[in-house]
Scaffold this motif. Structure first.
Motif, PDB file in Angstrom:
ATOM      1  N   CYS A 225       0.847  -1.193   0.000  1.00 19.15           N
ATOM      2  CA  CYS A 225       0.000   0.000   0.000  1.00 19.15           C
ATOM      3  C   CYS A 225       0.883   1.243   0.000  1.00 19.15           C
ATOM      4  O   CYS A 225       2.036   1.206   0.430  1.00 19.15           O
ATOM      5  CB  CYS A 225      -0.979   0.002   1.167  1.00 19.15           C
ATOM      6  N   HIS A 226       0.319   2.312  -0.517  1.00 13.73           N
ATOM      7  CA  HIS A 226       1.017   3.591  -0.583  1.00 13.73           C
ATOM      8  C   HIS A 226       0.693   4.356   0.691  1.00 13.73           C
ATOM      9  O   HIS A 226      -0.476   4.432   1.088  1.00 13.73           O
ATOM     10  CB  HIS A 226       0.565   4.376  -1.815  1.00 13.73           C
ATOM     11  N   PRO A 227       1.667   4.933   1.358  1.00 13.40           N
ATOM     12  CA  PRO A 227       1.429   5.579   2.649  1.00 13.40           C
ATOM     13  C   PRO A 227       0.607   6.863   2.578  1.00 13.40           C
ATOM     14  O   PRO A 227       0.048   7.294   3.586  1.00 13.40           O
ATOM     15  CB  PRO A 227       2.834   5.875   3.171  1.00 13.40           C
TER      16      PRO A 227
ATOM     17  N   THR B 159      -1.571   7.877  -0.542  1.00 10.91           N
ATOM     18  CA  THR B 159      -2.744   7.857  -1.431  1.00 10.91           C
ATOM     19  C   THR B 159      -3.822   6.855  -1.034  1.00 10.91           C
ATOM     20  O   THR B 159      -4.889   6.858  -1.608  1.00 10.91           O
ATOM     21  CB  THR B 159      -2.324   7.548  -2.869  1.00 10.91           C
ATOM     22  N   ASP B 160      -3.556   5.946  -0.127  1.00 10.31           N
ATOM     23  CA  ASP B 160      -4.494   4.903   0.279  1.00 10.31           C
ATOM     24  C   ASP B 160      -4.768   3.916  -0.860  1.00 10.31           C
ATOM     25  O   ASP B 160      -5.765   3.221  -0.872  1.00 10.31           O
ATOM     26  CB  ASP B 160      -5.804   5.508   0.801  1.00 10.31           C
ATOM     27  N   GLN B 161      -3.873   3.857  -1.842  1.00  8.57           N
ATOM     28  CA  GLN B 161      -3.988   2.888  -2.921  1.00  8.57           C
ATOM     29  C   GLN B 161      -3.179   1.657  -2.563  1.00  8.57           C
ATOM     30  O   GLN B 161      -2.208   1.732  -1.815  1.00  8.57           O
ATOM     31  CB  GLN B 161      -3.472   3.467  -4.233  1.00  8.57           C
ATOM     32  N   SER B 162      -3.586   0.515  -3.122  1.00  7.77           N
ATOM     33  CA  SER B 162      -2.835  -0.704  -2.863  1.00  7.77           C
ATOM     34  C   SER B 162      -2.594  -1.458  -4.158  1.00  7.77           C
ATOM     35  O   SER B 162      -3.300  -1.283  -5.142  1.00  7.77           O
ATOM     36  CB  SER B 162      -3.570  -1.590  -1.854  1.00  7.77           C
TER      37      SER B 162
ATOM     38  N   LYS C  92     -12.202  -2.017   2.183  1.00  9.33           N
ATOM     39  CA  LYS C  92     -11.147  -2.590   2.990  1.00  9.33           C
ATOM     40  C   LYS C  92     -11.760  -3.307   4.189  1.00  9.33           C
ATOM     41  O   LYS C  92     -12.941  -3.170   4.454  1.00  9.33           O
ATOM     42  CB  LYS C  92     -10.167  -1.502   3.419  1.00  9.33           C
TER      43      LYS C  92
ATOM     44  N   GLN D 168     -14.118  -1.355   6.486  1.00  9.56           N
ATOM     45  CA  GLN D 168     -15.104  -0.503   5.858  1.00  9.56           C
ATOM     46  C   GLN D 168     -16.329  -1.309   5.450  1.00  9.56           C
ATOM     47  O   GLN D 168     -16.252  -2.508   5.240  1.00  9.56           O
ATOM     48  CB  GLN D 168     -14.525   0.190   4.620  1.00  9.56           C
TER      49      GLN D 168
END
Length: 118
Positions: free
Chosen positions: A39-41, A43-46, A113, A116
């Motif tokens: 995951c990107h710290p 952007t919340d993208q994985s 996620k 969520q």
């Protein structure tokens, strides 16, 4: 452009070039043995790299789409969008003697996620 580094995958069997700050999700929670998750710290993208079982009833580009859509369905994706499907040159593969074709699919899936609502 963000700095990158080589990340070994599946015990070093192959690797991927990812942003230097990419977080290995297996350091945070359990990840299945057939997956590598980063995951990107910011952007919340994985990014999920998943090894999948051969499905003999689909081949070529259709196989790439089949697996992508199947994973989205299993995960309860709200949206699944294929952006591109391209063949890989077998000469560039480390496993070139083991396969007759290879494909890369780029796409997006909208999946809730763990913490969520779907």
């Amino acid at each position: 452009m963000e700095p990158t580094r080589d990340f070994p995958l599946f015990g070093g069997a192959f690797s991927a070039i990812l942003p230097t700050g990419a977080i290995d999700v297996s350091d945070l929670r359990p990840v299945p043995d057939n997956q590598e998750v980063f995951c990107h710290p910011v952007t919340d993208q994985s990014l999920i790299v998943e090894l999948l079982e051969l499905q003999a009833h689909v081949v070529g580009e259709a196989a790439a789409r089949y697996h992508f859509e199947d994973v989205g369905g299993v995960q309860g994706a709200r949206a699944v969008h294929v952006e591109s499907v391209q063949p890989l040159s077998l000469e560039t593969l480390a496993l070139r003697g083991c396969c007759q074709e290879a494909w890369v699919l780029s796409g997006k899936q909208q999946i809730a996620k763990e913490n969520q609502q779907r």
